[in-house]
Structure formats: structure tokens, C-alpha cells
Motif scaffolding. Sequence first.
Motif, PDB file in Angstrom:
ATOM      1  N   PHE A  77       0.819  -1.569  -0.160  1.00  0.00           N
ATOM      2  CA  PHE A  77      -0.211  -0.098   0.061  1.00  0.00           C
ATOM      3  C   PHE A  77       0.662   0.942   0.292  1.00  0.00           C
ATOM      4  O   PHE A  77       0.057   2.118   0.680  1.00  0.00           O
ATOM      5  CB  PHE A  77      -1.075  -0.172   1.141  1.00  0.00           C
ATOM      6  N   GLY A  78       2.128   1.339  -0.714  1.00  0.00           N
ATOM      7  CA  GLY A  78       2.829   2.469  -0.811  1.00  0.00           C
ATOM      8  C   GLY A  78       3.293   3.218   0.085  1.00  0.00           C
ATOM      9  O   GLY A  78       3.543   4.494   0.385  1.00  0.00           O
ATOM     10  N   GLY A  79       3.248   2.179   1.894  1.00  0.00           N
ATOM     11  CA  GLY A  79       3.517   2.738   2.633  1.00  0.00           C
ATOM     12  C   GLY A  79       5.061   3.482   3.202  1.00  0.00           C
ATOM     13  O   GLY A  79       6.149   2.907   1.777  1.00  0.00           O
ATOM     14  N   ILE A  80       5.870   3.772   4.133  1.00  0.00           N
ATOM     15  CA  ILE A  80       7.012   4.264   4.746  1.00  0.00           C
ATOM     16  C   ILE A  80       8.151   3.228   5.011  1.00  0.00           C
ATOM     17  O   ILE A  80       7.102   1.796   5.061  1.00  0.00           O
ATOM     18  CB  ILE A  80       6.956   5.315   5.528  1.00  0.00           C
ATOM     19  N   GLY A  81       9.043   2.884   4.015  1.00  0.00           N
ATOM     20  CA  GLY A  81       9.959   1.740   4.681  1.00  0.00           C
ATOM     21  C   GLY A  81      11.263   1.088   3.555  1.00  0.00           C
ATOM     22  O   GLY A  81      11.592   0.744   3.832  1.00  0.00           O
ATOM     23  N   ASN A  82      10.425   1.685   2.484  1.00  0.00           N
ATOM     24  CA  ASN A  82      10.669   0.759   1.342  1.00  0.00           C
ATOM     25  C   ASN A  82      11.380   1.890   0.047  1.00  0.00           C
ATOM     26  O   ASN A  82      12.111   1.638  -1.009  1.00  0.00           O
ATOM     27  CB  ASN A  82      10.849  -0.362   0.708  1.00  0.00           C
ATOM     28  N   GLU A  83      12.232   3.050   1.225  1.00  0.00           N
ATOM     29  CA  GLU A  83      12.729   4.369   0.196  1.00  0.00           C
ATOM     30  C   GLU A  83      14.285   3.368  -0.014  1.00  0.00           C
ATOM     31  O   GLU A  83      14.560   3.158   0.374  1.00  0.00           O
ATOM     32  CB  GLU A  83      12.860   5.530   0.773  1.00  0.00           C
ATOM     33  N   LYS A  84      14.694   4.344  -0.779  1.00  0.00           N
ATOM     34  CA  LYS A  84      15.912   4.314  -2.219  1.00  0.00           C
ATOM     35  C   LYS A  84      16.924   4.367  -0.881  1.00  0.00           C
ATOM     36  O   LYS A  84      17.952   3.667  -1.193  1.00  0.00           O
ATOM     37  CB  LYS A  84      16.471   4.407  -3.592  1.00  0.00           C
ATOM     38  N   SER A  85      17.304   5.743  -0.288  1.00  0.00           N
ATOM     39  CA  SER A  85      17.632   6.055   0.350  1.00  0.00           C
ATOM     40  C   SER A  85      17.555   6.370   2.148  1.00  0.00           C
ATOM     41  O   SER A  85      16.735   6.224   1.760  1.00  0.00           O
ATOM     42  CB  SER A  85      18.815   6.947  -0.212  1.00  0.00           C
ATOM     43  N   GLU A  86      18.870   6.394   2.876  1.00  0.00           N
ATOM     44  CA  GLU A  86      18.288   5.929   4.188  1.00  0.00           C
ATOM     45  C   GLU A  86      18.035   7.820   4.524  1.00  0.00           C
ATOM     46  O   GLU A  86      16.931   7.668   5.259  1.00  0.00           O
ATOM     47  CB  GLU A  86      19.726   6.462   5.447  1.00  0.00           C
ATOM     48  N   MET A  87      18.254   8.373   3.375  1.00  0.00           N
ATOM     49  CA  MET A  87      17.804  10.214   3.800  1.00  0.00           C
ATOM     50  C   MET A  87      16.729   9.956   3.480  1.00  0.00           C
ATOM     51  O   MET A  87      15.176  10.557   4.010  1.00  0.00           O
ATOM     52  CB  MET A  87      18.492  11.369   3.097  1.00  0.00           C
ATOM     53  N   GLU A  88      15.644   9.962   2.556  1.00  0.00           N
ATOM     54  CA  GLU A  88      14.492   9.926   1.474  1.00  0.00           C
ATOM     55  C   GLU A  88      13.793   9.264   3.048  1.00  0.00           C
ATOM     56  O   GLU A  88      12.839   9.883   2.846  1.00  0.00           O
ATOM     57  CB  GLU A  88      14.675   9.481   0.546  1.00  0.00           C
TER      58      GLU A  88
ATOM     59  N   TYR B 173      19.457   6.080  15.573  1.00  0.00           N
ATOM     60  CA  TYR B 173      20.032   7.084  16.434  1.00  0.00           C
ATOM     61  C   TYR B 173      19.874   8.641  15.643  1.00  0.00           C
ATOM     62  O   TYR B 173      20.132   9.458  16.298  1.00  0.00           O
ATOM     63  CB  TYR B 173      21.631   6.463  17.120  1.00  0.00           C
ATOM     64  N   LYS B 174      19.924   8.416  14.643  1.00  0.00           N
ATOM     65  CA  LYS B 174      20.039   9.247  13.913  1.00  0.00           C
ATOM     66  C   LYS B 174      18.810   9.730  13.762  1.00  0.00           C
ATOM     67  O   LYS B 174      18.755  11.143  13.759  1.00  0.00           O
ATOM     68  CB  LYS B 174      20.375   8.972  11.776  1.00  0.00           C
ATOM     69  N   PHE B 175      17.626   8.202  13.779  1.00  0.00           N
ATOM     70  CA  PHE B 175      16.796   9.325  13.390  1.00  0.00           C
ATOM     71  C   PHE B 175      16.057  10.524  15.137  1.00  0.00           C
ATOM     72  O   PHE B 175      15.914  11.386  14.614  1.00  0.00           O
ATOM     73  CB  PHE B 175      15.512   8.376  13.476  1.00  0.00           C
ATOM     74  N   ALA B 176      16.552   9.513  16.481  1.00  0.00           N
ATOM     75  CA  ALA B 176      16.468  10.627  17.579  1.00  0.00           C
ATOM     76  C   ALA B 176      17.400  11.706  16.980  1.00  0.00           C
ATOM     77  O   ALA B 176      16.774  12.927  17.459  1.00  0.00           O
ATOM     78  CB  ALA B 176      16.723   9.265  18.311  1.00  0.00           C
ATOM     79  N   ILE B 177      18.693  11.729  16.869  1.00  0.00           N
ATOM     80  CA  ILE B 177      19.611  13.022  17.063  1.00  0.00           C
ATOM     81  C   ILE B 177      18.701  14.126  15.685  1.00  0.00           C
ATOM     82  O   ILE B 177      18.780  15.064  16.116  1.00  0.00           O
ATOM     83  CB  ILE B 177      20.801  12.774  16.431  1.00  0.00           C
ATOM     84  N   GLY B 178      18.123  13.692  14.777  1.00  0.00           N
ATOM     85  CA  GLY B 178      17.429  14.445  13.812  1.00  0.00           C
ATOM     86  C   GLY B 178      16.298  14.897  14.278  1.00  0.00           C
ATOM     87  O   GLY B 178      16.292  16.530  14.224  1.00  0.00           O
ATOM     88  N   VAL B 179      15.747  14.430  15.279  1.00  0.00           N
ATOM     89  CA  VAL B 179      14.185  14.867  16.790  1.00  0.00           C
ATOM     90  C   VAL B 179      14.739  15.915  16.666  1.00  0.00           C
ATOM     91  O   VAL B 179      14.377  16.896  16.840  1.00  0.00           O
ATOM     92  CB  VAL B 179      13.485  13.956  16.996  1.00  0.00           C
TER      93      VAL B 179
END
Length: 339
Positions: free
Chosen positions: A41-52, A92-98
Motif C-alpha cells: 500500500f505504498g507506505g513508509i519503509g522501502n525508500e531507496k536511500s536512508e535520507m529519503e 539513533y540518527k532519527f533521534a538526533i534529527g528529532v
Amino acid sequence: MDLMNKIIVGDSSVELKKFPSNSIDLIITSPPYFQQREYGFGGIGNEKSEMEYLNNLYQVFAECVRLTKKTGSIVINLGDKYLDSSLSLIPYKFAIGVIEKFKLKLINNLTWIKLNPTPRQDKRKLVQSTEPFFIFIKSNDYYFNQDAYLDYLELLKISSKKNSGNGNGIGKKYYELLDKSDLSKEEKAHARKELDKVITEVKTGELESFRMKIRNIHSQPFGGQEGGRKMHIEKHGFTIIRIYGKSLKKDVIESPVESIRGNPHPAVYPEYVIQQIIKLLTKENDIVLDPFCGSGTTCVAAKMLKRKYLGIEINPEYVNYAQERLNQTEDEQIEMVFI
Ligand SMILES: C[S@@+](CC[C@H](N)C(=O)[O-])C[C@H]1O[C@@H](n2cnc3c(N)ncnc32)[C@H](O)[C@@H]1O
């Protein structure tokens, strides 16, 4: 439209925009991990890059921040992943970004210890057996009920005291030592009376524990408060050290990875961990939201604990199953059973 106690089929980056600001007490969720599974259903998770991937998560997260009350909190569970044989540290990258982007405070990194982690065949790495639950707050006025979190630890402590021979064994050693001591008859009588008193305090749970020091039996205390004790021993022949304190509530929580028979969802988080976090961060009737609610674990835990719930899930099959789980859930307090 009353949105409470419902699971909405939809994309959370769209649905969350429909809710009013500052309306939710707790958002707790486990978004899809990076390139881990295909939920459809096109949700989040399978983006091509980590940044995306991270940018898509931040989009949803921005809405979560808007919806959360000043007294509320946002809890995110994310698992790490090996990319080219190295841990990516994406959680952890996510948490730092937040912290940087949204200026939220991270008050705890609660580590879930999996008691039955998935065994891996790789002989050159240890088995991954933990996942973080990041607890973010919007302001210093956040609700936090440490006593309710893992509250059965306190009950266990009291019940284990009750079970130790009705508590009659407590202090036995000190009574024997007093008998053997060179204290006068009056000093012994006074010491026994004080010992009876402190034992009652332990039995009623008022006190965690105690130590007794008896003249010419135990080593002499030194300086500071101990200096005061030294004088007490000299004057009365004994001193009692009262130890107060509750069980330490640490930032680790142990639970097996759960698999529920008939659950079509491949990545369910443990109901027990979610219950404890809900008890820590909300009161009865507060509103708990899960924007990636999968098979409905958050909603089930919230219902059991008499909180209002709201879920969003993109895959209708999971929503149907979550609804079944909810229909079977009684909204009553969970009773802890001690064996
Ligand atoms: C890790 S699972 C959550 C599992 C859940 N905690 C449980 O115990 O069942 C993540 C869920 O997010 C859903 N999802 C992915 N993208 C989404 C989106 N944009 N909006 C809503 N749900 C989405 C997936 O279908 C998947 O069920």
C-alpha cells in the motif's frame, strides 16, 4: 466527527493533518524499519536511500509534534539494521534529527531487552537482542508517573517479605547477637524494643530494610553521619541504620518477542512493554495515538488500561485484525498474578 476509540485505514502523513493541535496525550508507535519488510500500500519503509526514509518519517513526526499536548510525550520504537555488514544506527540518527529539527527533549532511551531474540547464523557478530524506545517530551510539564511503571516490582517486594515466614525471620540474627552481647540488662531491653519497632516498619513496607550495629560485636562506624552513630553506640550500646527506598525504575525493560496465533502482522511489538509505557506517561481517559498501528497492539493496551485510543494503519488487512483483537479486549485493569 468523534475520532476516539477507532482505527482509521489510511496514510498517516495525510490522516494526521485532520486532527486538532494539542489534542493527544501520548503518541506511541513503531514505524516500519528501513528496508526491512514490504507492508504494501505504498507506505513508509522501502525508500531507496536512508535520507529519503528519514525525511518521510520526519514528515509524519512533525504532525505528531503538532498534535501532542504540552503535557504529553511521543515514544518511537525503531530497530537497527546491518547495511554492508555494519549497523546503520538509523534509530539513533532519527533521534538526533528529532532533537535538532523539532527542539524536543529526549528524556529516556528505554532499551527493550528481547528475551528470545531471533538467532542468526553469523559467527562473527553477536545476536542483536535490544531495541530502543525513545521517549520525547514537548515541555518540562510532561506527565510522568514513575510509581505506576512496573508497579508490580513494589508488590513483589512486599509479597516476598510476607512470604519469608510471615516476616518472623527478619532481625532474628540481631536478637541472637543482642543476647550474646555485653550490653547491660537495660541496654538490651531498650535495643530489643527498638528492634521490634524497626521490624514492624519493614513488615508494613514503610522501610526497605535496616542494619543494626551492636557495641563490641560490629565494627565501629566512622565520620559524618556515621560519627553520630558512633556516639549513639557509645551511649546506648547499639544503633539502627534505616534503609529507605523503592525499587529502582531503570531504563531497561525485559520482554520476549511476541507472536500471537492468527496474527497476520510480521512485526508486532510486545503488549507488556506498551502497557508499562502507557502507565508511565498517561492517566485513565487520556488519549493514546499510534500512527503506524499495524495489528493494533497500542490500541489494545490502551483499551485494557482504560485510556482512549486512536490508530492509523495503511493496510486494511491489519486494521480488520486489530479490530478483532479490540473486540476481544476487556477494558479493565490488568491484574498481576504472582506465582
Ligand atoms: C512495524 S509495523 C507496526 C506494528 C505494530 N506496532 C503492532 O504491534 O502490530 C509498522 C506498520 O506501519 C504501517 N504503515 C507503513 N506506512 C504507513 C503510513 N504511511 N501510514 C500508516 N501506516 C503505515 C505498515 O503497514 C505496518 O503495519
